[in-house]
Scaffold this motif. Structure first.
Motif, PDB file in Angstrom:
ATOM      1  N   LEU A 196     -28.334  38.539 -31.979  1.00  0.00           N
ATOM      2  CA  LEU A 196     -28.408  37.097 -31.678  1.00  0.00           C
ATOM      3  C   LEU A 196     -28.094  36.852 -30.095  1.00  0.00           C
ATOM      4  O   LEU A 196     -26.993  36.741 -29.995  1.00  0.00           O
ATOM      5  N   TYR A 197     -29.006  36.315 -29.610  1.00  0.00           N
ATOM      6  CA  TYR A 197     -29.179  35.958 -28.225  1.00  0.00           C
ATOM      7  C   TYR A 197     -28.885  34.564 -28.026  1.00  0.00           C
ATOM      8  O   TYR A 197     -29.885  33.721 -28.090  1.00  0.00           O
ATOM      9  N   GLY A 198     -27.783  34.110 -27.995  1.00  0.00           N
ATOM     10  CA  GLY A 198     -27.493  32.774 -27.829  1.00  0.00           C
ATOM     11  C   GLY A 198     -26.576  32.170 -26.682  1.00  0.00           C
ATOM     12  O   GLY A 198     -25.830  32.828 -26.274  1.00  0.00           O
ATOM     13  N   GLU A 302     -19.994  39.383 -28.941  1.00  0.00           N
ATOM     14  CA  GLU A 302     -19.801  39.819 -27.709  1.00  0.00           C
ATOM     15  C   GLU A 302     -20.211  41.548 -27.590  1.00  0.00           C
ATOM     16  O   GLU A 302     -19.565  42.002 -26.754  1.00  0.00           O
ATOM     17  N   GLU A 303     -21.339  41.811 -28.098  1.00  0.00           N
ATOM     18  CA  GLU A 303     -21.679  43.046 -28.280  1.00  0.00           C
ATOM     19  C   GLU A 303     -21.703  43.893 -27.033  1.00  0.00           C
ATOM     20  O   GLU A 303     -21.910  44.869 -26.930  1.00  0.00           O
ATOM     21  N   HIS A 304     -21.977  43.040 -25.889  1.00  0.00           N
ATOM     22  CA  HIS A 304     -22.190  43.677 -24.662  1.00  0.00           C
ATOM     23  C   HIS A 304     -21.065  44.448 -23.953  1.00  0.00           C
ATOM     24  O   HIS A 304     -21.055  45.124 -23.001  1.00  0.00           O
ATOM     25  N   ASP A 305     -19.846  43.861 -24.529  1.00  0.00           N
ATOM     26  CA  ASP A 305     -18.611  44.117 -24.038  1.00  0.00           C
ATOM     27  C   ASP A 305     -18.127  45.787 -23.805  1.00  0.00           C
ATOM     28  O   ASP A 305     -18.317  46.278 -24.786  1.00  0.00           O
ATOM     29  N   ILE A 334     -24.898  41.885 -37.324  1.00  0.00           N
ATOM     30  CA  ILE A 334     -25.332  40.927 -36.554  1.00  0.00           C
ATOM     31  C   ILE A 334     -24.797  41.374 -35.218  1.00  0.00           C
ATOM     32  O   ILE A 334     -23.642  41.310 -35.006  1.00  0.00           O
ATOM     33  N   LEU A 335     -25.533  41.734 -33.909  1.00  0.00           N
ATOM     34  CA  LEU A 335     -24.962  41.709 -32.579  1.00  0.00           C
ATOM     35  C   LEU A 335     -25.178  40.478 -31.906  1.00  0.00           C
ATOM     36  O   LEU A 335     -26.107  39.948 -31.748  1.00  0.00           O
ATOM     37  N   GLY A 336     -23.942  39.847 -31.463  1.00  0.00           N
ATOM     38  CA  GLY A 336     -24.187  38.571 -30.818  1.00  0.00           C
ATOM     39  C   GLY A 336     -23.554  38.769 -29.439  1.00  0.00           C
ATOM     40  O   GLY A 336     -22.868  39.141 -29.024  1.00  0.00           O
ATOM     41  N   HIS A 359     -33.023  33.808 -31.115  1.00  0.00           N
ATOM     42  CA  HIS A 359     -32.769  33.067 -29.804  1.00  0.00           C
ATOM     43  C   HIS A 359     -32.100  31.779 -30.167  1.00  0.00           C
ATOM     44  O   HIS A 359     -32.855  31.087 -31.137  1.00  0.00           O
ATOM     45  N   MET A 360     -30.862  31.309 -29.560  1.00  0.00           N
ATOM     46  CA  MET A 360     -30.445  30.038 -29.556  1.00  0.00           C
ATOM     47  C   MET A 360     -30.105  29.631 -28.191  1.00  0.00           C
ATOM     48  O   MET A 360     -29.019  29.710 -27.436  1.00  0.00           O
ATOM     49  N   PRO A 361     -31.199  29.268 -27.307  1.00  0.00           N
ATOM     50  CA  PRO A 361     -31.041  28.798 -26.129  1.00  0.00           C
ATOM     51  C   PRO A 361     -30.194  27.422 -25.648  1.00  0.00           C
ATOM     52  O   PRO A 361     -29.632  27.176 -24.688  1.00  0.00           O
TER      53      PRO A 361
END
Length: 735
Positions: A196-198, A302-305, A334-336, A359-361
């Motif tokens: 989930l890229y928001g 915040e899966e990038h953390d 779900i990775l957000g 995507h939720m831009p």
């Protein structure tokens, strides 16, 4: 008739064996009856008595004489065995991260449970006995009964009846935006996993809650795991989830799991999850091992953390284990993130197809993303901390009643004290690092080993009384802002108030919640903080964010440094302008200020456009050309010893052993020579590392598995007695 000899059954038990022992497989014991896999038991190991988990017998098990085995101490009665999904998760983590099964299994259990005897657990699981009434309470009860039996008195004037207290109503659902609705529909229709890229403020948390509620409504046994990277993000998330789900599913429906809880609290949460009483578990990376028999949804926010990667002991990635666990038990994952990790972004590329990208831009409420303002510090006077344009912008926000966030990812007053006469520096006597100057309590502290000492009155080298701080920390920024804004007033006429949130100001229990409450209430006008306040927090009145010294990461030797800097700055920018109605009422526009000596750097140019996809594409192209993750796979072998020569000698000997032993897939991996670590010495222990790379993950795993016995053999050689410890770090995040 002669008495029949008792029958003993061989039971395999996973216990936490010492790393240096080389014993990574379950140990064998006997018991009077067979025990199911996953059952918790207490067993003797040497002179100790430990908690263990009954483990399935290996398929190639050779017969064992029970008379040569020690019996179990006790079976932990009253608990359902850990189910097969949990056992497979632990087994996979142990194999992949090159650790023992027992170490991973024990890491997944609460500390209080590990220390309990069977009798203590049985007492803990007993329902609480009703309290016996005191004599005073019994007398009052008897008087009430006597009054009830007495003849009725003359009627009194009627009183207005009190309305019965209504049960707490479920929180009303807010209307979803079109983007949120589309994302929820796609999650419902597909199996995932999902990325989930928001953008920051796009309403990802509401999507998480809708998906969780749908799963919990569909089955009374369903459970959900929601993970956050840091402890300080747990309270606000728990508040939102409790407001939504406690009225629907009961007071025990939502529990937390993180290291900031007491052992008793963690045990209570674990038992609630294990028994299914808790429907939702909110936690940090440790919660990925929570026993949840009805797990249906896993959210990694915040899966990038990088905090999802354990940096001590078993160095697992909770994000990656969540993906594996979801696949194994059929749960939706779900990775957000507003700034996904490059590994996840690459995996969600339609050409790769491992994840489904959603995507939720847009921000909720049509809120605008902050515009970027760059300040070229080469054009500013030397030693400028806050450039005049930035200071003017902060002043304007204070005077309008708005809030500002100043980001510097370095706590303390200054990174080092320095003597200009003899070049003395406040070096740590135990580490190859400087001791940080903390002005508040006049101490020098090493942030690696914890050594603390008073600030000297004069230079220890030459006696010069003028020792100076070099560099800036959050403590110094707070002091500088208090000086610069001392004559600036808020709309109510009060002076500007500066707050600071970092590891130093939040070390006491409840301090973080207290300081966050001051920010949310508007009592703080300018907040100075480290990365701990740059992500996840929903500050409604912040309209300006400034990064004052971000350039250091641009020149790091770590190839992930640009990615981390971009993510940190974009997450920090997302704290500004989250409340569109407030911004509109104020007539303001959110801003992100960056003071840099390299304003044309591509990281800042991508940030100016809020263009994560272009940044990710450029970074992935560079990594593919250099054969770096995610296009290659890495592992580190680290050695700690009394001397640097000894640490590197151990790693060279391990490399020679791998080549002499002709290990499988040796030709498919590349073994780099050993080098000192970036911080070479910590707590008087020298540290060295060597990197192993491969283009095929399975080849790397098979090589590491075959190398383990050789590493233990080299460690046991008399020539390596000075080795303190060694470890393997698979998929390392820092080099």
């Amino acid at each position: 008739m002669p008495e029949q000899a008792p029958t003993f059954h061989v039971v395999h038990v996973a216990v936490h064996t010492p790393v240096h022992s080389g014993v990574g497989t379950p140990l064998s014991y006997t018991h009077s009856s067979p025990l199911p896999a996953g059952c918790l038991v207490r067993v003797p190991l040497g002179t100790r008595h430990l908690l263990g988990v009954v483990w399935p017998a290996p398929p190639d098990e050779t017969p064992i004489d029970p008379s040569k085995l020690r019996p179990l101490d006790a079976v932990m009665q009253g608990l359902e065995p850990m189910n097969g999904h949990w056992q497979r998760l632990v087994g996979f983590a142990a194999r992949y991260y090159q650790r023992s099964v027992g170490e991973i299994a024990m890491a997944g259990l609460p500390p209080a449970l590990r220390d309990m005897t069977a009798e203590q657990l049985a007492k803990r699981l007993q329902p609480p006995k009703p309290k016996q009434r005191s004599k005073k309470a019994a007398a009052a009860l008897a008087a009430a009964a006597e009054a009830a039996a007495a003849p009725p008195q003359a009627p009194q004037a009627p009183q207005a009846p009190q309305a019965p207290q209504a049960p707490q109503a479920p929180q009303a659902l807010i209307a979803l935006s079109a983007e949120q609705q589309s994302v929820c529909s796609q999650i419902e229709q597909n199996s995932g996993p999902f990325l989930l890229y928001g953008s920051t403020g796009s309403g990802k948390t509401e999507v998480y809650m809708r998906v969780v509620q749908q799963a919990l409504d569909a089955s009374p046994q369903a459970q959900a795991l929601v993970m956050v990277p840091e402890i300080n993000l747990t309270p606000q998330l728990q508040e939102r989830f409790e407001a939504r789900f406690v009225p629907l599913f009961g007071a025990q429906a939502v529990v937390s799991m993180h290291s900031g809880m007491t052992d008793v609290q963690r045990l209570k949460s674990w038992l609630a999850a294990h028994t299914g009483q808790a429907r939702i578990v909110l936690g940090t990376r440790m919660s990925v091992f929570a026993s949840m028999p009805g797990l249906q949804v896993i959210v990694v926010d915040e899966e990038h953390d990088p905090s999802y990667k354990q940096q001590e002991g078993a160095r697992y990635s909770a994000r990656d284990l969540a993906l594996w666990r979801g696949h194994d038990c059929g749960a939706k994952v779900i990775l957000g993130s507003a700034t996904p990790s490059l590994e996840s972004w690459h995996a969600s590329d339609p050409a790769v197809g491992r994840y489904l990208r959603l995507h939720m831009p847009s921000r909720i409420g049509a809120g605008a993303l902050p515009r970027l303002r760059m300040v070229d510090m080469t054009q500013q006077p030397k030693k400028t901390v806050f450039s005049p344009p930035l200071l003017a912008a902060i002043t304007e926000r204070v005077q309008k009643g708005e809030q500002s966030l100043i980001l510097l990812n370095r706590r303390g007053f200054a990174p080092v004290l320095f003597c200009a006469d003899c070049n003395w520096k406040s070096d740590c006597p135990h580490c190859s690092a400087h001791q940080v100057f903390h002005k508040g309590d006049r101490t020098l502290r090493c942030h690696h080993c914890g050594d603390t000492r008073r600030v000297p009155h004069a230079c220890p080298g030459c006696g010069n009384p003028d020792i100076l701080p070099l560099g800036k920390g959050t403590e110094q920024l707070e002091e500088e802002l208090e000086r610069l804004l001392r004559n600036v007033q808020r709309p109510d006429g009060r002076p500007a108030r500066i707050g600071r949130i970092d590891a130093d100001t939040t070390k006491h229990k409840g301090a973080l919640e207290e300081q966050l409450a001051l920010v949310h209430s508007g009592e703080v006008d300018v907040l100075v903080g480290t990365q701990m306040v740059a992500k996840g927090h929903d500050f409604r009145r912040i309209t300006l964010v400034a990064a004052v010294q971000p350039d250091g990461a641009l020149f790091s030797s770590d190839f992930r440094a640009p990615e981390r800097l971009f993510c940190l700055l974009m997450q920090a920018a997302g704290r500004a302008g989250r409340d569109a109605s407030y911004i509109s009422a104020q007539g303001s526009h959110p801003e992100m200020w960056i003071q840099s000596f390299e304003p044309q750097h591509m990281v800042y140019q991508a940030l100016r456009q809020h263009d994560y996809p272009s940044f990710a594409q450029q970074q992935l192209r560079e990594r593919q050309d250099a054969a770096m993750p995610p296009f290659a796979f890495q592992a580190l072998v680290r050695a700690d010893a009394k001397t640097q020569d000894a640490a590197q000698a151990f790693l060279r000997a391990a490399t020679d052993a791998a080549r002499q032993g002709q290990l499988p897939h040796l030709d498919d991996v590349f073994l780099y020579p050993p080098i000192p670590m970036t911080v070479q010495r910590v707590a008087n222990v020298e540290r060295a590392q060597m990197l192993i790379e491969a283009t095929d993950r399975r080849a790397l795993q098979r090589f590491l598995h075959a190398w383990q016995p050789w590493l233990h053999w080299v460690r046991g050689h008399p020539s390596h007695k000075s080795i303190v410890r060694w470890l393997v770090d698979v998929d390392p995040l820092t080099l």
